[in-house]
Design a protein around this motif. Structure first.
Motif, PDB file in Angstrom:
ATOM      1  N   UNK A  43       0.925  -0.701   0.520  1.00 54.70           N
ATOM      2  CA  UNK A  43      -0.375  -0.040   0.197  1.00 54.70           C
ATOM      3  C   UNK A  43       0.478   1.230   0.182  1.00 54.70           C
ATOM      4  N   UNK A  44       0.704   2.074  -1.324  1.00 49.57           N
ATOM      5  CA  UNK A  44       1.412   3.560  -1.066  1.00 49.57           C
ATOM      6  C   UNK A  44       0.609   4.245  -0.611  1.00 49.57           C
ATOM      7  N   UNK A  45       1.074   4.569   0.630  1.00 46.50           N
ATOM      8  CA  UNK A  45       0.791   5.419   1.563  1.00 46.50           C
ATOM      9  C   UNK A  45       1.209   6.948   1.324  1.00 46.50           C
ATOM     10  N   UNK A  46       0.630   8.277   1.117  1.00 49.06           N
ATOM     11  CA  UNK A  46       1.205   9.480   1.098  1.00 49.06           C
ATOM     12  C   UNK A  46       1.535  10.080   2.842  1.00 49.06           C
ATOM     13  N   UNK A  59       0.606  12.813   4.272  1.00 51.13           N
ATOM     14  CA  UNK A  59      -1.193  12.990   4.347  1.00 51.13           C
ATOM     15  C   UNK A  59      -1.438  13.078   5.509  1.00 51.13           C
ATOM     16  N   UNK A  91      -4.068  13.558   7.027  1.00 56.15           N
ATOM     17  CA  UNK A  91      -5.795  13.508   7.410  1.00 56.15           C
ATOM     18  C   UNK A  91      -6.153  12.229   6.012  1.00 56.15           C
ATOM     19  N   UNK A  92      -4.894  11.301   5.891  1.00 57.20           N
ATOM     20  CA  UNK A  92      -5.186   9.403   5.378  1.00 57.20           C
ATOM     21  C   UNK A  92      -5.366   8.768   6.553  1.00 57.20           C
ATOM     22  N   UNK A  93      -6.092   7.848   6.460  1.00 56.09           N
ATOM     23  CA  UNK A  93      -5.857   7.256   7.651  1.00 56.09           C
ATOM     24  C   UNK A  93      -5.361   6.651   7.988  1.00 56.09           C
ATOM     25  N   UNK A  94      -4.786   5.685   6.531  1.00 51.39           N
ATOM     26  CA  UNK A  94      -3.965   4.790   6.784  1.00 51.39           C
ATOM     27  C   UNK A  94      -2.361   5.520   7.193  1.00 51.39           C
TER      28      UNK A  94
END
Lengths: 366, 53
Positions: free
Chosen positions: B21-24, B26, B28-31
């Motif tokens: 999973x490529x997670x930014x 950010x 606000x991103x739950x990951x």
């Protein structure tokens, strides 16, 4: 102008007035029982704070097994949460539905939890973005009431429960409803007083959680219609479908709207509903073709999203080609924003025409 | 077992078996929120892959 005026027993009045221009107008009330509501609100547009309440959009298109405390999404915007192994249920889109609907969300208990432990909770949820509840003024003295309405069909009868909660998960209001007949569609409405306390975010973060409980430990159950800061995901005395192996629970036509009256479900066009869902989840497909320059050189592709997403999404490749020059293991995300994704592939050899494709999912759920 | 690797040039990669999973970066991103919790527990991500060209 002729008019009819109805005066209330104590206060208030209603006037039905004919227009001053020629023509005939008819106010027709249909045979179905119900309440015709008028409000002082400026607009009724997009009254439903629930997205995909009719369960038609199912981009993931599969069955989810809920066997963990974390979030597992199924039909768009709807998720399940459970516990590690004591009880398990599945979620899937279904075509069983009441009149005027085509789909429902079906929960099936595959492993019963006959003795639900303290702290355990099995539930179906929707997380509502703060922007979509901002006008409810929750957390202030101007907090508006909301009314939840839905169609439900359960193999387990009796009093069932649920709750609404804030994003921080420290404000809760349980609700109850009664399943009168097993395996029969029933329409339910619940009015919930607005919360004048607590923090209810009004931006792109998690604003409000709606819980339909399939079972919970006694500590997670509370009094219907009462705001509390203790975690409550159902109502005291509720029956728990998770305690019956094979139990089924269907829900559709879910609507959460401002006010104290449940109005007819807001049927949106399919494309409108899909676009609303794609703010949180959508798929992508990238393709490149050309001359492979040489070992380690990148070929990149930019794709713009169908709908701007809630925030920068997480990207997961789920498919695509894998060739001699471009093995799929060499694919990677280069950069992402809420509106576009750039992915790239590194060649392992060069000197000829070649291409690659990659497809996958983008998630910006709450 | 879930591990994290720094992305190149940005973000982090969550690795769970064959799934990446490529997670930014950010908040606000739950990951990414989960990644920050993982860091707060004292974990350290793997370094980013180096460019080869």
């Amino acid at each position: 102008m002729a008019s009819i005026k109805l005066k209330g027993d104590t206060s208030g009045e209603v006037t039905i007035q004919a227009p001053s221009v020629a023509g005939t107008n008819t106010l027709e009330l249909q045979a179905t029982s119900g309440t015709l509501a008028t409000t002082a609100q400026a607009s009724i547009g997009m009254k439903n704070r629930i997205i995909n309440g009719d369960m038609r959009i199912d981009q993931r298109d599969g069955t989810a097994t809920i066997n963990a405390t974390g979030v597992t999404y199924n039909v768009d915007r709807w998720l399940g949460r459970g516990v590690a192994s004591a009880g398990v249920f599945t979620l899937a889109q279904d075509t069983t539905s009441p009149a005027n609907f085509t789909n429902s969300l079906k929960a099936t208990v595959t492993t019963a939890d006959s003795s639900i432990a303290s702290g355990s909770s099995y539930r179906i949820q929707q997380h509502i973005e703060g922007y979509n509840i901002a006008d409810l003024n929750w957390g202030t003295s101007d907090a508006q009431s909301v009314t939840l309405s839905f169609w439900v069909r359960s193999s387990v009868t009796g009093t069932l429960g649920g709750s609404v909660a804030n994003g921080d998960y420290n404000r809760f209001n349980p609700f109850s409803y009664t399943i009168s007949s097993a395996n029969t569609w029933e329409y339910k409405t619940v009015t919930i007083a607005g919360d004048t306390s607590g923090t209810w975010v009004t931006n792109n973060a998690l604003g409000l959680r709606l819980n339909f409980s399939l079972g919970a430990g006694a500590d997670r159950l509370g009094t219907a219609g009462t705001w509390t800061s203790s975690i409550k995901e159902g109502v005291t005395g509720q029956v728990n479908p998770i305690q019956t192996n094979g139990a089924t629970f269907y829900v559709t036509g879910v609507q959460l709207e401002a006010g104290t009256v449940a109005t007819p479900f807001e049927h949106l066009q399919y494309g409108q509903q899909l676009a609303l869902c794609q703010r949180y989840f959508q798929t992508f497909s990238h393709a490149w073709v050309g001359v492979a320059a040489g070992v380690g050189y990148f070929q990149s592709v930019q794709g713009t999203f169908n709908t701007a997403m809630r925030t920068t999404p997480t990207t997961t490749r789920t498919g695509g080609t894998s060739t001699t020059r471009y093995p799929s293991s060499n694919w990677a995300v280069y950069t992402t924003t809420a509106q576009r994704l750039v992915s790239r592939m590194a060649a392992v050899s060069g000197g000829g025409n070649e291409g690659w494709t990659a497809s996958g999912i983008l998630e910006a759920e709450l | 077992m879930i591990t994290y690797k720094l992305g190149n040039p940005e973000g982090v990669i969550k690795i769970n078996g064959d799934v990446k999973n490529y997670i930014p970066t950010d908040e606000a991103n739950t990951d990414y929120q989960e990644y920050l919790e993982w860091l707060a527990e004292g974990n350290t991500p793997e370094p980013a892959d180096e460019e080869t060209e």
